[in-house]
Design an enzyme around this catalytic site. Sequence first.
Site, PDB file in Angstrom:
ATOM      1  N   ASP A 357     -38.526 -56.490   8.804  1.00  0.00           N
ATOM      2  CA  ASP A 357     -39.592 -56.582   9.808  1.00  0.00           C
ATOM      3  C   ASP A 357     -40.667 -55.545   9.500  1.00  0.00           C
ATOM      4  O   ASP A 357     -40.360 -54.351   9.351  1.00  0.00           O
ATOM      5  CB  ASP A 357     -39.013 -56.344  11.203  1.00  0.00           C
ATOM      6  CG  ASP A 357     -40.055 -56.552  12.292  1.00  0.00           C
ATOM      7  OD1 ASP A 357     -40.642 -55.553  12.735  1.00  0.00           O
ATOM      8  OD2 ASP A 357     -40.301 -57.708  12.668  1.00  0.00           O
ATOM      9  N   ASN A 365     -53.438 -56.557  12.669  1.00  0.00           N
ATOM     10  CA  ASN A 365     -54.263 -57.680  13.147  1.00  0.00           C
ATOM     11  C   ASN A 365     -55.305 -57.218  14.158  1.00  0.00           C
ATOM     12  O   ASN A 365     -56.459 -57.664  14.121  1.00  0.00           O
ATOM     13  CB  ASN A 365     -53.369 -58.751  13.776  1.00  0.00           C
ATOM     14  CG  ASN A 365     -52.638 -59.590  12.730  1.00  0.00           C
ATOM     15  OD1 ASN A 365     -53.114 -59.760  11.613  1.00  0.00           O
ATOM     16  ND2 ASN A 365     -51.471 -60.104  13.088  1.00  0.00           N
ATOM     17  N   ASP A 374     -53.191 -61.617   7.276  1.00  0.00           N
ATOM     18  CA  ASP A 374     -52.633 -62.695   6.450  1.00  0.00           C
ATOM     19  C   ASP A 374     -52.581 -62.293   4.982  1.00  0.00           C
ATOM     20  O   ASP A 374     -51.603 -62.579   4.279  1.00  0.00           O
ATOM     21  CB  ASP A 374     -53.485 -63.960   6.596  1.00  0.00           C
ATOM     22  CG  ASP A 374     -53.342 -64.607   7.973  1.00  0.00           C
ATOM     23  OD1 ASP A 374     -52.442 -64.195   8.724  1.00  0.00           O
ATOM     24  OD2 ASP A 374     -54.150 -65.505   8.287  1.00  0.00           O
ATOM     25  N   GLU A 400     -44.023 -61.732  11.287  1.00  0.00           N
ATOM     26  CA  GLU A 400     -44.030 -60.690  10.256  1.00  0.00           C
ATOM     27  C   GLU A 400     -42.617 -60.305   9.849  1.00  0.00           C
ATOM     28  O   GLU A 400     -42.372 -59.231   9.318  1.00  0.00           O
ATOM     29  CB  GLU A 400     -44.796 -59.448  10.734  1.00  0.00           C
ATOM     30  CG  GLU A 400     -44.192 -58.715  11.914  1.00  0.00           C
ATOM     31  CD  GLU A 400     -44.703 -59.220  13.262  1.00  0.00           C
ATOM     32  OE1 GLU A 400     -44.472 -58.521  14.251  1.00  0.00           O
ATOM     33  OE2 GLU A 400     -45.336 -60.283  13.331  1.00  0.00           O
TER      34      GLU A 400
END
Length: 487
Positions: A357, A365, A374, A400
């Site tokens: 993770d 973001n 991305d 993610e």
Amino acid sequence: MIDDTLKRRLDYCTTLPSLPAVAVKIIEMANDPDADIRTVCEYISLDPVLAAKLLRTANTPLYKSRRVATNIRQAVSILGTHTVLVIALSFSLANSLMTTPLSNSSAAFDSNIFWRRSITSALASRALGEKLELNFLDDLFLAGLIQEIGILAYWVIMPEEYGKIFASTPDHDELLEMERKAFGAGHDELGYALLKKWHIPDYIALSCINSHSQPEPQNLGPTLQSCLAVSRYLADYFLYPHEAGRMIALNKATQDWLGLDPSALIEVIKIMEVGLSAVEELFEMTIHHPCEVAGILAEAKELLMIHDLSRMKDLEDKSQRDGLTGAYNRTYFDETLRREFNLAMQYNLPLTIAIIDLDHFKNVNDTYGHVAGDSLLATVVKTLFDQIRQDDTLSRYGGEEFALILPGTTLAASRTLISRLKDSIAAIAYKFDGGITIQITASIGVASYYENATHFQEPRDLIKAADYALYAAKHAGRNQIMEWSAS
């Protein structure tokens, strides 16, 4: 559209032949919907060579007639007035153009190759129409024969200038672009102007120029121009089957213009094989020796089978991958873990999984935008793929989160690799938007199935264990690796 200078050179060129009187009359009748059989027979009979070819045509396997024609009227009766006019026009044009004198400076132009390709394209165009059960096969043949007539016209009216362009590329589409850049028009446009000058029926002339454009929507169904467009690629493969890339280009054109699958393409080549000897005899030109044609068909089958298997593999691979990162998707992960878990239980093999993770990824973001996020995800996946073995499976598990399956790997054996993966992620310095550097870390939870493990009865038990370990890694401050244990 061709410019005025080029048009004048075409209009006043004395080297391009005037069509013979019979051809002019045939064109006139082809444009006349009320042309009667008697007049057609009368004018064709004025040319004994043309009449003989029409009789042979009516009796060839191309038309599968059970009747034998012994005179022109019978041939017209078997073939029909329109078919006879179109065939007669094909022979008449070919006969006058195949003897077109070229300048001595045109040594790079082999007229024999040009006409072999034109005749093969005509045969290919007709074969496509036969496979698709179209009712204008003779129009297809004529249009296939003359669709590249602009190349011949360029050679005749400007051999010096065109010779340099023609010799610089073997690629048809690239040749068109170079012609347009150098002369303001491609050979498709010049050919159209020439066909209009000769009063070739509009639907034939238009199909020749339109076949050089972009593919039409396939929901229109197969058309004259779509078959013509594919026939060029089919002729190139048929003539030069051993040249790399010919089959790939043909298969793509067939899919783009007609939507035909490889098995249908094989049937088209078979139709060409049947009609080849008849066409060679009618045009008095050898395209291929019969034994060569059998080899071409066999090779085409092999190449198309390989191409189809490759395409199926590509489609299968795309269905198993995450579109953004290229990692395997969740469905593929679940199927692979189920398979590996069953093998581990059945044969007492070790199996380790890790859930990775990315720490505080939401901040990336929020701060830099989803484009940056991305791109960073894709970079992380590439970094991980560079480290793992071919038998290992890396999947995008969530937004993610990534999951890694390590078949045949004990917990102890996995430690070095997983530690290296964590450090590799931390070492990423992703440059974004004018030099901004983005860095990130990862928390990793690891669980391992081992011999006779009683805690893992099914795959989801192993996932739950790795999830617990991941939670512990986050609770310990992130950028950590935690291993699940029964205690």
